[in-house]
Motif scaffolding. Structure first.
Motif, PDB file in Angstrom:
ATOM      1  N   GLY A  14      16.462   7.470 -20.021  1.00 20.31           N
ATOM      2  CA  GLY A  14      16.451   6.372 -19.080  1.00 20.31           C
ATOM      3  C   GLY A  14      15.247   5.463 -19.281  1.00 20.31           C
ATOM      4  O   GLY A  14      15.364   4.238 -19.313  1.00 20.31           O
ATOM      5  N   ASN A  15      14.080   6.081 -19.419  1.00 19.91           N
ATOM      6  CA  ASN A  15      12.881   5.284 -19.657  1.00 19.91           C
ATOM      7  C   ASN A  15      12.948   4.561 -20.991  1.00 19.91           C
ATOM      8  O   ASN A  15      12.473   3.430 -21.119  1.00 19.91           O
ATOM      9  CB  ASN A  15      11.643   6.194 -19.635  1.00 19.91           C
ATOM     10  CG  ASN A  15      11.396   6.784 -18.257  1.00 19.91           C
ATOM     11  OD1 ASN A  15      11.745   6.170 -17.248  1.00 19.91           O
ATOM     12  ND2 ASN A  15      10.790   7.967 -18.210  1.00 19.91           N
ATOM     13  N   MET A  16      13.559   5.201 -21.995  1.00 20.76           N
ATOM     14  CA  MET A  16      13.669   4.569 -23.307  1.00 20.76           C
ATOM     15  C   MET A  16      14.561   3.338 -23.262  1.00 20.76           C
ATOM     16  O   MET A  16      14.268   2.319 -23.902  1.00 20.76           O
ATOM     17  CB  MET A  16      14.210   5.566 -24.334  1.00 20.76           C
ATOM     18  CG  MET A  16      13.218   6.617 -24.776  1.00 20.76           C
ATOM     19  SD  MET A  16      13.845   7.579 -26.163  1.00 20.76           S
ATOM     20  CE  MET A  16      13.985   6.307 -27.414  1.00 20.76           C
ATOM     21  N   ASP A  34      23.737  -2.827 -13.229  1.00 22.31           N
ATOM     22  CA  ASP A  34      24.884  -2.805 -12.320  1.00 22.31           C
ATOM     23  C   ASP A  34      25.745  -1.569 -12.563  1.00 22.31           C
ATOM     24  O   ASP A  34      26.233  -0.936 -11.617  1.00 22.31           O
ATOM     25  CB  ASP A  34      25.710  -4.078 -12.513  1.00 22.31           C
ATOM     26  CG  ASP A  34      26.793  -4.236 -11.455  1.00 22.31           C
ATOM     27  OD1 ASP A  34      26.441  -4.419 -10.275  1.00 22.31           O
ATOM     28  OD2 ASP A  34      27.984  -4.178 -11.818  1.00 22.31           O
ATOM     29  N   ILE A  35      25.925  -1.220 -13.841  1.00 22.44           N
ATOM     30  CA  ILE A  35      26.719  -0.030 -14.184  1.00 22.44           C
ATOM     31  C   ILE A  35      26.050   1.229 -13.659  1.00 22.44           C
ATOM     32  O   ILE A  35      26.698   2.114 -13.091  1.00 22.44           O
ATOM     33  CB  ILE A  35      26.905   0.058 -15.712  1.00 22.44           C
ATOM     34  CG1 ILE A  35      27.814  -1.070 -16.205  1.00 22.44           C
ATOM     35  CG2 ILE A  35      27.478   1.416 -16.117  1.00 22.44           C
ATOM     36  CD1 ILE A  35      27.889  -1.173 -17.713  1.00 22.44           C
ATOM     37  N   VAL A  36      24.742   1.301 -13.847  1.00 20.35           N
ATOM     38  CA  VAL A  36      24.006   2.488 -13.400  1.00 20.35           C
ATOM     39  C   VAL A  36      24.074   2.628 -11.887  1.00 20.35           C
ATOM     40  O   VAL A  36      24.343   3.715 -11.352  1.00 20.35           O
ATOM     41  CB  VAL A  36      22.542   2.423 -13.873  1.00 20.35           C
ATOM     42  CG1 VAL A  36      21.727   3.563 -13.263  1.00 20.35           C
ATOM     43  CG2 VAL A  36      22.469   2.491 -15.395  1.00 20.35           C
ATOM     44  N   GLU A  37      23.827   1.539 -11.176  1.00 16.50           N
ATOM     45  CA  GLU A  37      23.843   1.597  -9.717  1.00 16.50           C
ATOM     46  C   GLU A  37      25.224   1.923  -9.177  1.00 16.50           C
ATOM     47  O   GLU A  37      25.377   2.639  -8.190  1.00 16.50           O
ATOM     48  CB  GLU A  37      23.352   0.267  -9.141  1.00 16.50           C
ATOM     49  CG  GLU A  37      21.873   0.023  -9.324  1.00 16.50           C
ATOM     50  CD  GLU A  37      21.014   1.102  -8.681  1.00 16.50           C
ATOM     51  OE1 GLU A  37      21.356   1.545  -7.559  1.00 16.50           O
ATOM     52  OE2 GLU A  37      20.022   1.509  -9.299  1.00 16.50           O
ATOM     53  N   SER A  97      20.142  10.422  -9.550  1.00 15.90           N
ATOM     54  CA  SER A  97      19.089   9.463  -9.861  1.00 15.90           C
ATOM     55  C   SER A  97      19.467   8.682 -11.113  1.00 15.90           C
ATOM     56  O   SER A  97      20.397   9.050 -11.839  1.00 15.90           O
ATOM     57  CB  SER A  97      17.758  10.183 -10.071  1.00 15.90           C
ATOM     58  OG  SER A  97      17.820  11.008 -11.222  1.00 15.90           O
ATOM     59  N   VAL A  98      18.726   7.615 -11.382  1.00 17.33           N
ATOM     60  CA  VAL A  98      18.970   6.824 -12.585  1.00 17.33           C
ATOM     61  C   VAL A  98      18.764   7.677 -13.826  1.00 17.33           C
ATOM     62  O   VAL A  98      19.550   7.618 -14.781  1.00 17.33           O
ATOM     63  CB  VAL A  98      18.035   5.592 -12.609  1.00 17.33           C
ATOM     64  CG1 VAL A  98      18.156   4.856 -13.940  1.00 17.33           C
ATOM     65  CG2 VAL A  98      18.332   4.667 -11.444  1.00 17.33           C
ATOM     66  N   GLU A 150      19.088  10.916 -14.124  1.00 11.85           N
ATOM     67  CA  GLU A 150      20.187  11.869 -14.249  1.00 11.85           C
ATOM     68  C   GLU A 150      21.443  11.196 -14.788  1.00 11.85           C
ATOM     69  O   GLU A 150      22.196  11.780 -15.581  1.00 11.85           O
ATOM     70  CB  GLU A 150      20.473  12.522 -12.893  1.00 11.85           C
ATOM     71  CG  GLU A 150      19.369  13.461 -12.430  1.00 11.85           C
ATOM     72  CD  GLU A 150      19.586  13.935 -10.994  1.00 11.85           C
ATOM     73  OE1 GLU A 150      18.970  14.949 -10.621  1.00 11.85           O
ATOM     74  OE2 GLU A 150      20.372  13.286 -10.261  1.00 11.85           O
ATOM     75  N   PHE A 151      21.673   9.942 -14.380  1.00 17.28           N
ATOM     76  CA  PHE A 151      22.838   9.205 -14.877  1.00 17.28           C
ATOM     77  C   PHE A 151      22.722   8.988 -16.382  1.00 17.28           C
ATOM     78  O   PHE A 151      23.684   9.181 -17.129  1.00 17.28           O
ATOM     79  CB  PHE A 151      22.953   7.864 -14.155  1.00 17.28           C
ATOM     80  CG  PHE A 151      24.102   7.019 -14.639  1.00 17.28           C
ATOM     81  CD1 PHE A 151      25.386   7.200 -14.134  1.00 17.28           C
ATOM     82  CD2 PHE A 151      23.903   6.041 -15.610  1.00 17.28           C
ATOM     83  CE1 PHE A 151      26.443   6.419 -14.582  1.00 17.28           C
ATOM     84  CE2 PHE A 151      24.963   5.258 -16.060  1.00 17.28           C
ATOM     85  CZ  PHE A 151      26.230   5.449 -15.545  1.00 17.28           C
ATOM     86  N   TYR A 152      21.544   8.574 -16.837  1.00 18.68           N
ATOM     87  CA  TYR A 152      21.345   8.363 -18.265  1.00 18.68           C
ATOM     88  C   TYR A 152      21.478   9.673 -19.045  1.00 18.68           C
ATOM     89  O   TYR A 152      22.016   9.706 -20.145  1.00 18.68           O
ATOM     90  CB  TYR A 152      19.968   7.748 -18.518  1.00 18.68           C
ATOM     91  CG  TYR A 152      19.902   6.264 -18.267  1.00 18.68           C
ATOM     92  CD1 TYR A 152      20.766   5.392 -18.910  1.00 18.68           C
ATOM     93  CD2 TYR A 152      18.959   5.731 -17.392  1.00 18.68           C
ATOM     94  CE1 TYR A 152      20.709   4.027 -18.676  1.00 18.68           C
ATOM     95  CE2 TYR A 152      18.886   4.366 -17.155  1.00 18.68           C
ATOM     96  CZ  TYR A 152      19.762   3.520 -17.797  1.00 18.68           C
ATOM     97  OH  TYR A 152      19.699   2.177 -17.577  1.00 18.68           O
ATOM     98  N   ALA A 153      20.960  10.754 -18.457  1.00 18.50           N
ATOM     99  CA  ALA A 153      21.048  12.055 -19.127  1.00 18.50           C
ATOM    100  C   ALA A 153      22.494  12.520 -19.240  1.00 18.50           C
ATOM    101  O   ALA A 153      22.914  13.058 -20.271  1.00 18.50           O
ATOM    102  CB  ALA A 153      20.214  13.088 -18.369  1.00 18.50           C
ATOM    103  N   LYS A 154      23.268  12.285 -18.191  1.00 20.48           N
ATOM    104  CA  LYS A 154      24.670  12.701 -18.191  1.00 20.48           C
ATOM    105  C   LYS A 154      25.484  11.894 -19.195  1.00 20.48           C
ATOM    106  O   LYS A 154      26.430  12.403 -19.817  1.00 20.48           O
ATOM    107  CB  LYS A 154      25.247  12.532 -16.790  1.00 20.48           C
ATOM    108  CG  LYS A 154      26.709  12.950 -16.662  1.00 20.48           C
ATOM    109  CD  LYS A 154      27.216  12.746 -15.241  1.00 20.48           C
ATOM    110  CE  LYS A 154      28.683  13.136 -15.119  1.00 20.48           C
ATOM    111  NZ  LYS A 154      29.193  12.910 -13.734  1.00 20.48           N
ATOM    112  N   ASN A 155      25.112  10.634 -19.363  1.00 21.03           N
ATOM    113  CA  ASN A 155      25.820   9.746 -20.295  1.00 21.03           C
ATOM    114  C   ASN A 155      24.930   9.426 -21.494  1.00 21.03           C
ATOM    115  O   ASN A 155      24.710   8.267 -21.842  1.00 21.03           O
ATOM    116  CB  ASN A 155      26.222   8.456 -19.580  1.00 21.03           C
ATOM    117  CG  ASN A 155      27.125   8.698 -18.390  1.00 21.03           C
ATOM    118  OD1 ASN A 155      28.339   8.835 -18.528  1.00 21.03           O
ATOM    119  ND2 ASN A 155      26.533   8.751 -17.209  1.00 21.03           N
TER     120      ASN A 155
END
Length: 348
Positions: free
Chosen positions: A88-90, A154-157, A164-165, A167-172
């Motif tokens: 996510g940070n990347m 917008d997709i993340v939200e 969390s943001v 966790e969303f990035y980690a899942k995808n």
């Protein structure tokens, strides 16, 4: 498996390990593999003899394997060691870095345009046309990156729910890796276009490399669009904005190609050779030399086309994974991205 067959297999394995490490690794890993192989041979030798069967010990083998694993982890590409929690940070950092790089490219392009006013006549006109079209392309790319960033947020939200943001990035993670790869490609393309434009207007570069950079930018922005819209809903207004920005990039890339080709033609026509004073023998000699040169260039062109095809295949295998996993369909046409406009410009 008999002890003899086990010994032969271990010997072959030791040789394969050692040869592989000699080709790709440092001496530390090579020595560890050699120690592991020797320990395997000693262990199997003790197993074969009844007198030494009681003292057969595999501790040294386990220790050597642990050292190999530790060294192998150090030799892995650093990008593969990134934790999913860090993705996510990347993404945010890469998108910000890309946007910053393009803003700097636009500014430097304007400065470059002002600095080249010391030329005059046709050369000044050609330089201003090329630099102006390149600046417009950079501005279009900046608008596209901004639109892609807005759509990504917008997709993340909309998709993370209670997560969390991060966790969303980690899942995808595959989608996230595709965004990172595409963002890096766009930033690199912008930098290359700026450097190519600088070389062309200072007579240190070729018009062809500027055209190639325009095609590369169109392809990399299409990759970013494809990666961004994978998880976007069809009716998303920000997706429509992104697609409109993508079409604008293609149009501006086509303008760069057109202005570059037109400028190249103007410069070449200005320096057309005058053959009126040549004798018949001199003309025939020049004609034969021109034919030889044409054949040489055609041969080089065929070779470079083959090389380009192999490079694209290798690039697809190495760095196309993120984009391929995100949406394989746009990647198949990426070399011709912006193709409708660019192909039309190329004919012009």
């Amino acid at each position: 498996m008999s002890p003899w067959h086990a010994s032969v297999s271990a010997t072959e394995c030791s040789f394969l390990l050692e040869n592989k490490c000699l080709r790709v690794c440092g001496s530390g890993l090579t020595d560890s593999c050699r120690d592991c192989a020797n320990n395997c041979l000693h262990f199997l030798k003790d197993l074969k003899l009844q007198a030494s069967l009681q003292r057969a010990d595999s501790t040294a083998i386990r220790y050597a394997i642990q050292r190999i694993l530790a060294l192998g982890q150090e030799l892995r590409p650093k990008g593969q060691d990134v934790l999913k929690e860090e993705l996510g940070n990347m993404v945010d950092k890469e998108m910000l870095a890309t946007s910053t790089a393009i803003e700097e490219a636009v500014l430097r392009m304007d400065i470059l345009s002002q600095a080249r006013r010391d030329t005059s006549g046709l050369k000044l006109e050609v330089n201003q046309s090329i630099l102006g079209s390149c600046s417009d392309l950079m501005k279009a790319v900046h608008m596209l990156v901004t639109a892609a960033t807005d759509l990504q947020k917008d997709i993340v939200e909309g998709g993370r729910g209670a997560a969390s943001v991060t966790e969303f990035y980690a899942k995808n993670s595959r989608w996230t890796e595709g965004l990172i790869s595409a963002s890096k490609a766009v930033g690199w393309g912008a930098t290359q276009l700026l450097e190519s434009a600088d070389r062309v207007v200072t007579d240190n570069g070729t018009y062809e490399e500027l055209i190639a950079c325009s095609h590369e930018i169109a392809a990399s922005t299409a990759q970013l669009v494809a990666a961004s819209k994978v998880k976007a809903e069809r009716g998303n207004r920000k997706l429509s904005t992104l697609q409109q920005a993508s079409r604008h990039v293609n149009d501006m890339a086509a303008v760069v190609v057109t202005s570059t080709k037109h400028g190249q033609q103007q410069i070449s026509e200005q320096g057309v050779m005058d053959f009126s004073g040549m004798s018949l023998i001199k003309l025939k000699k020049e004609e034969m030399e021109a034919q030889v040169r044409v054949l040489q260039l055609e041969s080089q062109l065929d070779q470079e086309r083959v090389r380009l095809g192999e490079l694209r295949k290798r690039h697809y295998d190495l760095s196309g994974a993120g984009g391929r996993r995100a949406d394989p369909r746009p990647r198949s046409g990426s070399p011709a991205t912006g193709s409708g406009a660019l192909a039309g410009a190329a004919k012009g």
